[in-house]
Enzyme design. Sequence first.
Site, PDB file in Angstrom:
ATOM      1  CG  HIS A  25      96.468 107.844  23.089  1.00 15.57           C
ATOM      2  ND1 HIS A  25      96.335 108.746  22.294  1.00 15.57           N
ATOM      3  CD2 HIS A  25      95.812 108.890  24.305  1.00 15.57           C
ATOM      4  CE1 HIS A  25      95.947 110.097  22.502  1.00 15.57           C
ATOM      5  NE2 HIS A  25      95.366 109.608  23.628  1.00 15.57           N
ATOM      6  CB  CYS A  26     100.778 108.913  26.834  1.00 16.37           C
ATOM      7  SG  CYS A  26     101.411 108.669  28.713  1.00 16.37           S
TER       8      CYS A  26
END
Lengths: 444, 135
Positions: free
Chosen positions: A187-188
């Site tokens: 998850h950026c």
Amino acid sequence: MKNCEYQQIDPRALSVSPMSAQNRAEMKAQRSRRKWEVFPGKNRFFCDGRIIVARQSGVLPLTLGLIVVTCGLFFAFDCPFLVEHLTVFIPVIGGVLFLFAVISLLRTSFTDPGILPRATPEEAADIEKQIDTSGSSTYRPPPRTKEILINQQVVKLKYCFTCKMFRPPRTSHCSLCDNCVERFDHHCPWVGNCVGKRNYRFFYSFIISLSFLTSFIFGCVVTHITLRSQEGKSLIQAIQESPASVVELVICFFSIWSILGLSGFHTYLVASNLTTNEDIKGSWSSKRCTEESGNPYSYNNIITNCCVTLCGPMPPSLIDRRGFVPLVEASPAASATEIELPPFLAKNDSNMCTRSTKDVLARMVHAFDSRGLCPPGTPKTTPVGVEVSSSPSAGCPLFSRSSRKRDSLHSSNPAFRLASPSPSLSRNTMILGEGPDVGFIPIP
Amino acid sequence: LRPPAVSSKVFVQRDYGSGTISKFQTKFPSELESRLDKQQFDETIQTLNNLYAEAEKLGGKSYLEGCLACLTAYTIFLCMETHYEKVLKKISRYIKDQNEKIYAPRGLLLTDPIERGLRVVEITIYEDRSIGSGR
């Protein structure tokens, strides 16, 4: 606090009750809703479901802002000088790279990363039924893992308690978005979205183009200042004449290290057909001393791996955001809204309980600095509602800090309320490691 | 006229033996034994598997599509239908066709796997109200 137990799917509740004519008319009178409006995960939708983002946008505005500001300063202050002294292609190249980077960034942020829709209640019941090998009609909670063979290698599939299904290989549940994502990478926060099967190529092209962009701007600014100071002026004077260049230099200098490093790392991942998730967990590391990496998904050929990951066929979005929620359906999801079945009411109560448990746990986790102390795997599997065990259980749930539920949207479809906190495999919790399954205590 | 009541649903799960490609198990569910021939079921599932394999096939055409998309900064997906989407339409036509010809006359209904997130092939079994063969 109420006792939170694992709520088995009641098979009797799944049979259809006949709807009265009045109910049917009421349903038809309701406005037909699109599926994104009743989506159970923590996502936000725009443009009537065309654009999907994670609930927390992370630092996406910052990322965009930095890129736009740096490029703006570049075009305004450095380009005139460089066009005069060098070539007109400098702003052209800069412009192309800038556009490419911004478009890739927006595509990464606004594309569905490969979210798997949650299992329907009948599917979940069917899975539970299959687990009981003795053939009796009792329903028990499914085991946490199932082993399968992929290309002669044993791979463990985990059961997701939120989505009520065995996760396909390479799929992971992101706690920030509360969705299972296929080929989950990470998850950026910079991009404000998960990076998974469907948007990995956009993410990769974003970081590559950004690497080129920052290097290009850095090089041009250095050239600019050098040329200025060569015209019989000192360096300080040159800088004073063009202060914006220093700002750009600082931003680029600090970005280049991380972005080039990230690009290199992801190039390695692409070439070996790995995800960040697998690499960090060491799923296919050289535990066995064979020449092959042990990755069953790799084609053992760098070019093939690259082509498959970046140029492979684009899978469709599985969540069908803009489809309409079926109103008249021979399933409990629709009929239960009109006819109140006691089992569903009981489930609602337990889910209210779960939600409040989740909030309490979230506060506790927050207070104890989540890394050290792990709540039990799922509250639903332990007889005592809220209990914090000191031993880390496998797949410790990391509750999102902003766990506001969209109650109004959930109210129409109790099928989605069967959700419970799930073991999270997002990046943060991977550090806690994968211990043996301790958190699972079946209710007798 | 009351619509037929659903008596149960059977779920054909995914087969991950060859990796993450979309493929369904060909194991014949016992609940369908009274309604359907094993051979017909096999044929349906095999055809579906072949169609999904066609959609996800790696080869010159898909690479070309991917490279073209990359060069246009992926904006081409906004106006062009991908190869995968074309095959999905083919699959839903096939399922509709199978339902009309084989499954509906036996009181069964195939649900397109795409509506279940490509997790399962859902077969709904309707109760058999007529005395002879299924409706």
